[in-house]
Each structure stands twice: as C-alpha cells, then as structure tokens.
Design a protein around this motif. Sequence first.
Motif, PDB file in Angstrom:
ATOM      1  N   THR A 140      20.683 -39.965  -4.839  1.00  0.00           N
ATOM      2  CA  THR A 140      20.256 -41.177  -5.531  1.00  0.00           C
ATOM      3  C   THR A 140      19.577 -42.086  -4.524  1.00  0.00           C
ATOM      4  N   ALA A 141      18.733 -42.963  -5.028  1.00  0.00           N
ATOM      5  CA  ALA A 141      18.048 -43.934  -4.169  1.00  0.00           C
ATOM      6  C   ALA A 141      17.535 -45.077  -5.032  1.00  0.00           C
ATOM      7  N   PRO A 142      17.243 -46.221  -4.418  1.00  0.00           N
ATOM      8  CA  PRO A 142      16.689 -47.342  -5.176  1.00  0.00           C
ATOM      9  C   PRO A 142      15.292 -47.009  -5.716  1.00  0.00           C
ATOM     10  N   CYS A 143      14.958 -47.635  -6.839  1.00  0.00           N
ATOM     11  CA  CYS A 143      13.648 -47.446  -7.452  1.00  0.00           C
ATOM     12  C   CYS A 143      12.988 -48.809  -7.634  1.00  0.00           C
ATOM     13  N   GLN A 201       6.403 -41.798  -6.101  1.00  0.00           N
ATOM     14  CA  GLN A 201       6.078 -42.837  -5.115  1.00  0.00           C
ATOM     15  C   GLN A 201       7.034 -44.021  -5.181  1.00  0.00           C
ATOM     16  N   LEU A 202       7.643 -44.261  -6.323  1.00  0.00           N
ATOM     17  CA  LEU A 202       8.506 -45.428  -6.504  1.00  0.00           C
ATOM     18  C   LEU A 202       9.935 -45.198  -5.999  1.00  0.00           C
ATOM     19  N   TYR A 203      10.280 -43.958  -5.697  1.00  0.00           N
ATOM     20  CA  TYR A 203      11.611 -43.587  -5.195  1.00  0.00           C
ATOM     21  C   TYR A 203      11.701 -44.040  -3.749  1.00  0.00           C
ATOM     22  N   GLN A 204      12.638 -44.925  -3.434  1.00  0.00           N
ATOM     23  CA  GLN A 204      12.709 -45.546  -2.118  1.00  0.00           C
ATOM     24  C   GLN A 204      13.757 -44.936  -1.210  1.00  0.00           C
ATOM     25  N   GLY A 213      14.050 -52.545 -10.189  1.00  0.00           N
ATOM     26  CA  GLY A 213      14.552 -53.658  -9.375  1.00  0.00           C
ATOM     27  C   GLY A 213      15.500 -53.241  -8.276  1.00  0.00           C
ATOM     28  N   GLY A 214      15.297 -52.070  -7.721  1.00  0.00           N
ATOM     29  CA  GLY A 214      16.139 -51.621  -6.619  1.00  0.00           C
ATOM     30  C   GLY A 214      17.422 -50.953  -7.048  1.00  0.00           C
ATOM     31  N   LYS A 215      17.661 -50.810  -8.359  1.00  0.00           N
ATOM     32  CA  LYS A 215      18.843 -50.086  -8.816  1.00  0.00           C
ATOM     33  C   LYS A 215      18.669 -48.608  -8.466  1.00  0.00           C
ATOM     34  N   LEU A 216      19.790 -47.903  -8.361  1.00  0.00           N
ATOM     35  CA  LEU A 216      19.770 -46.493  -7.989  1.00  0.00           C
ATOM     36  C   LEU A 216      19.378 -45.602  -9.163  1.00  0.00           C
ATOM     37  N   VAL A 217      18.503 -44.649  -8.886  1.00  0.00           N
ATOM     38  CA  VAL A 217      18.143 -43.630  -9.872  1.00  0.00           C
ATOM     39  C   VAL A 217      18.492 -42.266  -9.287  1.00  0.00           C
ATOM     40  N   ALA A 218      18.686 -41.305 -10.168  1.00  0.00           N
ATOM     41  CA  ALA A 218      19.010 -39.944  -9.733  1.00  0.00           C
ATOM     42  C   ALA A 218      17.765 -39.242  -9.207  1.00  0.00           C
TER      43      ALA A 218
END
Length: 103
Positions: free
Chosen positions: A79-82, A69-72, A86-91
């Motif tokens: 990759t996308a912000p989480c 749910q936190l994957y934006q 704090g909006g940093k990109l996660v795989a």
Amino acid sequence: MTSRRTFLLKVIPAAGALAVLGGKAMAAPAAVVETDPQAIALGYKVNTAKVDKAKFPKHTADQHCGNCQLYQGAATAATAPCAIFGGKLVANKGWCSAWVKKA
C-alpha cells in the motif's frame, strides 16, 4: 523567584511529553475504502481484477495502482499514499479511473 533550575525542571518533562505525544499524532494515513464517496465516484477497487468492465471499458488487467503515476510509494509496496485520495493509502493491486501509466 524563578531560577534556571526551576525553569529546566518544568520545561524538560513537558518537552519529553510533547515528543512522545507528537509521535503518536503522526500515525499512518487511513486506507481508502471502496465505499468512500470519492472512491465510488472514481470506481476504486482494492483488486484491479474486480473492476466493472461495462462501466470502465478502457480498463485493462495490467493497470493497477502500483504502476500509476499517482501512486506515491515503491512499486513493490503493498500500500502507499495516492495523490488523488489526499494521501490516503491505496492497495498496490487496486485501480481507479484516474489511473495514469507511470513514465
């Protein structure tokens, strides 16, 4: 004496420079690295298959950032912000202990 022409000759180039530089200031967010203190605290791994099963026994292989749910971003995005980071990109195929199944 300042005329409208003189004013415009000064303002238009300044506005153009601001537009060009402003676009560069809005670069893509940084990616979360596994060595980041917050990532360590949450057990973040770029690859869900590398999660420590002893430390996180509730983790399963089907859990990954792309279905959290936190994957934006789109579920198919690499990759996308989480929201947790704090909006940093996660795989997309990453994982952390804050994972919550997407509804």
